[in-house]
Write a protein that holds these residues in place. Structure first.
Motif, PDB file in Angstrom:
ATOM      1  N   ASN A 187       0.814  -1.200   0.000  1.00  0.00           N
ATOM      2  CA  ASN A 187       0.000   0.000   0.000  1.00  0.00           C
ATOM      3  C   ASN A 187       0.854   1.259   0.000  1.00  0.00           C
ATOM      4  N   VAL A 188       1.877   1.247  -0.822  1.00  0.00           N
ATOM      5  CA  VAL A 188       2.749   2.407  -0.935  1.00  0.00           C
ATOM      6  C   VAL A 188       2.154   3.369  -1.952  1.00  0.00           C
ATOM      7  N   ARG A 189       2.032   4.611  -1.574  1.00  0.00           N
ATOM      8  CA  ARG A 189       1.461   5.622  -2.460  1.00  0.00           C
ATOM      9  C   ARG A 189       2.390   5.894  -3.637  1.00  0.00           C
ATOM     10  N   ALA A 190       1.825   5.875  -4.816  1.00  0.00           N
ATOM     11  CA  ALA A 190       2.592   6.169  -6.035  1.00  0.00           C
ATOM     12  C   ALA A 190       2.889   7.661  -6.106  1.00  0.00           C
ATOM     13  N   GLU A 191       3.912   7.999  -6.794  1.00  0.00           N
ATOM     14  CA  GLU A 191       4.257   9.397  -7.048  1.00  0.00           C
ATOM     15  C   GLU A 191       4.354   9.591  -8.565  1.00  0.00           C
ATOM     16  N   PRO A 192       3.189   9.665  -9.233  1.00  0.00           N
ATOM     17  CA  PRO A 192       3.209   9.796 -10.695  1.00  0.00           C
ATOM     18  C   PRO A 192       3.810  11.120 -11.138  1.00  0.00           C
ATOM     19  N   GLU A 193       4.314  11.115 -12.351  1.00  0.00           N
ATOM     20  CA  GLU A 193       4.882  12.332 -12.919  1.00  0.00           C
ATOM     21  C   GLU A 193       3.768  13.356 -13.126  1.00  0.00           C
ATOM     22  N   GLU A 194       4.131  14.610 -13.047  1.00  0.00           N
ATOM     23  CA  GLU A 194       3.147  15.697 -13.113  1.00  0.00           C
ATOM     24  C   GLU A 194       2.331  15.666 -14.402  1.00  0.00           C
ATOM     25  N   HIS A 195       2.936  15.302 -15.533  1.00  0.00           N
ATOM     26  CA  HIS A 195       2.169  15.286 -16.780  1.00  0.00           C
ATOM     27  C   HIS A 195       1.044  14.244 -16.741  1.00  0.00           C
ATOM     28  N   ILE A 196       1.234  13.168 -16.004  1.00  0.00           N
ATOM     29  CA  ILE A 196       0.180  12.162 -15.869  1.00  0.00           C
ATOM     30  C   ILE A 196      -0.965  12.714 -15.019  1.00  0.00           C
ATOM     31  N   ILE A 197      -0.616  13.404 -13.956  1.00  0.00           N
ATOM     32  CA  ILE A 197      -1.635  14.020 -13.106  1.00  0.00           C
ATOM     33  C   ILE A 197      -2.427  15.054 -13.906  1.00  0.00           C
ATOM     34  N   GLN A 198      -1.754  15.837 -14.709  1.00  0.00           N
ATOM     35  CA  GLN A 198      -2.433  16.850 -15.526  1.00  0.00           C
ATOM     36  C   GLN A 198      -3.376  16.195 -16.536  1.00  0.00           C
ATOM     37  N   SER A 254      -9.099   0.358   0.055  1.00  0.00           N
ATOM     38  CA  SER A 254      -9.426   1.708   0.516  1.00  0.00           C
ATOM     39  C   SER A 254      -8.253   2.660   0.334  1.00  0.00           C
ATOM     40  N   SER A 255      -7.045   2.157   0.533  1.00  0.00           N
ATOM     41  CA  SER A 255      -5.874   3.033   0.389  1.00  0.00           C
ATOM     42  C   SER A 255      -5.720   3.525  -1.046  1.00  0.00           C
ATOM     43  N   THR A 256      -6.152   2.738  -2.038  1.00  0.00           N
ATOM     44  CA  THR A 256      -6.029   3.213  -3.421  1.00  0.00           C
ATOM     45  C   THR A 256      -6.995   4.362  -3.683  1.00  0.00           C
ATOM     46  N   VAL A 257      -8.160   4.338  -3.053  1.00  0.00           N
ATOM     47  CA  VAL A 257      -9.104   5.452  -3.185  1.00  0.00           C
ATOM     48  C   VAL A 257      -8.504   6.696  -2.538  1.00  0.00           C
ATOM     49  N   ARG A 258      -8.064   6.550  -1.292  1.00  0.00           N
ATOM     50  CA  ARG A 258      -7.489   7.698  -0.569  1.00  0.00           C
ATOM     51  C   ARG A 258      -6.260   8.250  -1.273  1.00  0.00           C
ATOM     52  N   ASN A 259      -5.389   7.369  -1.758  1.00  0.00           N
ATOM     53  CA  ASN A 259      -4.171   7.831  -2.435  1.00  0.00           C
ATOM     54  C   ASN A 259      -4.492   8.586  -3.716  1.00  0.00           C
ATOM     55  N   MET A 260      -5.471   8.113  -4.475  1.00  0.00           N
ATOM     56  CA  MET A 260      -5.847   8.815  -5.708  1.00  0.00           C
ATOM     57  C   MET A 260      -6.346  10.218  -5.385  1.00  0.00           C
ATOM     58  N   VAL A 261      -7.192  10.331  -4.371  1.00  0.00           N
ATOM     59  CA  VAL A 261      -7.706  11.646  -3.989  1.00  0.00           C
ATOM     60  C   VAL A 261      -6.573  12.526  -3.475  1.00  0.00           C
ATOM     61  N   ASP A 262      -5.660  11.970  -2.687  1.00  0.00           N
ATOM     62  CA  ASP A 262      -4.520  12.746  -2.181  1.00  0.00           C
ATOM     63  C   ASP A 262      -3.622  13.227  -3.321  1.00  0.00           C
ATOM     64  N   ILE A 263      -3.360  12.355  -4.276  1.00  0.00           N
ATOM     65  CA  ILE A 263      -2.470  12.713  -5.391  1.00  0.00           C
ATOM     66  C   ILE A 263      -3.088  13.821  -6.245  1.00  0.00           C
ATOM     67  N   LEU A 264      -4.375  13.711  -6.550  1.00  0.00           N
ATOM     68  CA  LEU A 264      -5.034  14.711  -7.395  1.00  0.00           C
ATOM     69  C   LEU A 264      -5.456  15.948  -6.618  1.00  0.00           C
ATOM     70  N   GLY A 265      -5.554  15.830  -5.304  1.00  0.00           N
ATOM     71  CA  GLY A 265      -6.092  16.903  -4.485  1.00  0.00           C
ATOM     72  C   GLY A 265      -7.566  16.639  -4.247  1.00  0.00           C
ATOM     73  N   GLN A 266      -8.079  17.101  -3.124  1.00  0.00           N
ATOM     74  CA  GLN A 266      -9.462  16.810  -2.739  1.00  0.00           C
ATOM     75  C   GLN A 266     -10.471  17.174  -3.829  1.00  0.00           C
ATOM     76  N   GLU A 267     -10.392  18.374  -4.337  1.00  0.00           N
ATOM     77  CA  GLU A 267     -11.384  18.828  -5.319  1.00  0.00           C
ATOM     78  C   GLU A 267     -11.322  18.013  -6.603  1.00  0.00           C
ATOM     79  N   ASP A 268     -10.136  17.892  -7.194  1.00  0.00           N
ATOM     80  CA  ASP A 268      -9.995  17.141  -8.446  1.00  0.00           C
ATOM     81  C   ASP A 268     -10.221  15.648  -8.240  1.00  0.00           C
ATOM     82  N   GLY A 269      -9.796  15.115  -7.094  1.00  0.00           N
ATOM     83  CA  GLY A 269     -10.001  13.698  -6.817  1.00  0.00           C
ATOM     84  C   GLY A 269     -11.469  13.353  -6.702  1.00  0.00           C
ATOM     85  N   LYS A 270     -12.210  14.162  -5.960  1.00  0.00           N
ATOM     86  CA  LYS A 270     -13.655  13.925  -5.836  1.00  0.00           C
ATOM     87  C   LYS A 270     -14.356  14.107  -7.177  1.00  0.00           C
TER      88      LYS A 270
END
Length: 95
Positions: free
Chosen positions: A1-12, A27-43
């Motif tokens: 359950n290690v959080r990925a650190e994708p490159e910025e272009h992938i996040i964009q 559950s950690s994959t849901v939380r990590n995705m929201v954390d990586i994208l930010g609350q607003e963009d993740g939701k």
């Protein structure tokens, strides 16, 4: 359950074009995705895509971010999850 650190272009790219389907196996994959994208963009990404989850605990986590999973298999196995995804997207296909 290690959080990925994708490159910025992938996040964009995820912020610009939401996926048709988002699959979560814990559950950690849901939380990590929201954390990586930010609350607003993740939701927002959760709301704009079909969400498939492996089991009820993961479904509850997605729901805590405001999204009820459309796809939740009866058995918490990858094979069952794949079968439910197939059924969801291929309702008129022969089995």
């Amino acid at each position: 359950n290690v959080r990925a650190e994708p490159e910025e272009h992938i996040i964009q790219r995820l912020r610009a074009a939401k996926p048709d389907l988002t699959v979560f196996t814990s559950s950690s994959t849901v939380r990590n995705m929201v954390d990586i994208l930010g609350q607003e963009d993740g939701k927002k990404m959760l709301q704009e895509s079909v969400v498939a989850v492996l089991g009820p605990i993961t479904a509850n986590t997605a729901e805590s971010f405001g999204k009820r999973a459309e796809i939740l298999p009866k058995e918490s196995t990858i094979a069952s999850l794949i079968e439910e995804i197939r059924r969801y997207f291929c309702r008129s296909c022969s089995t």
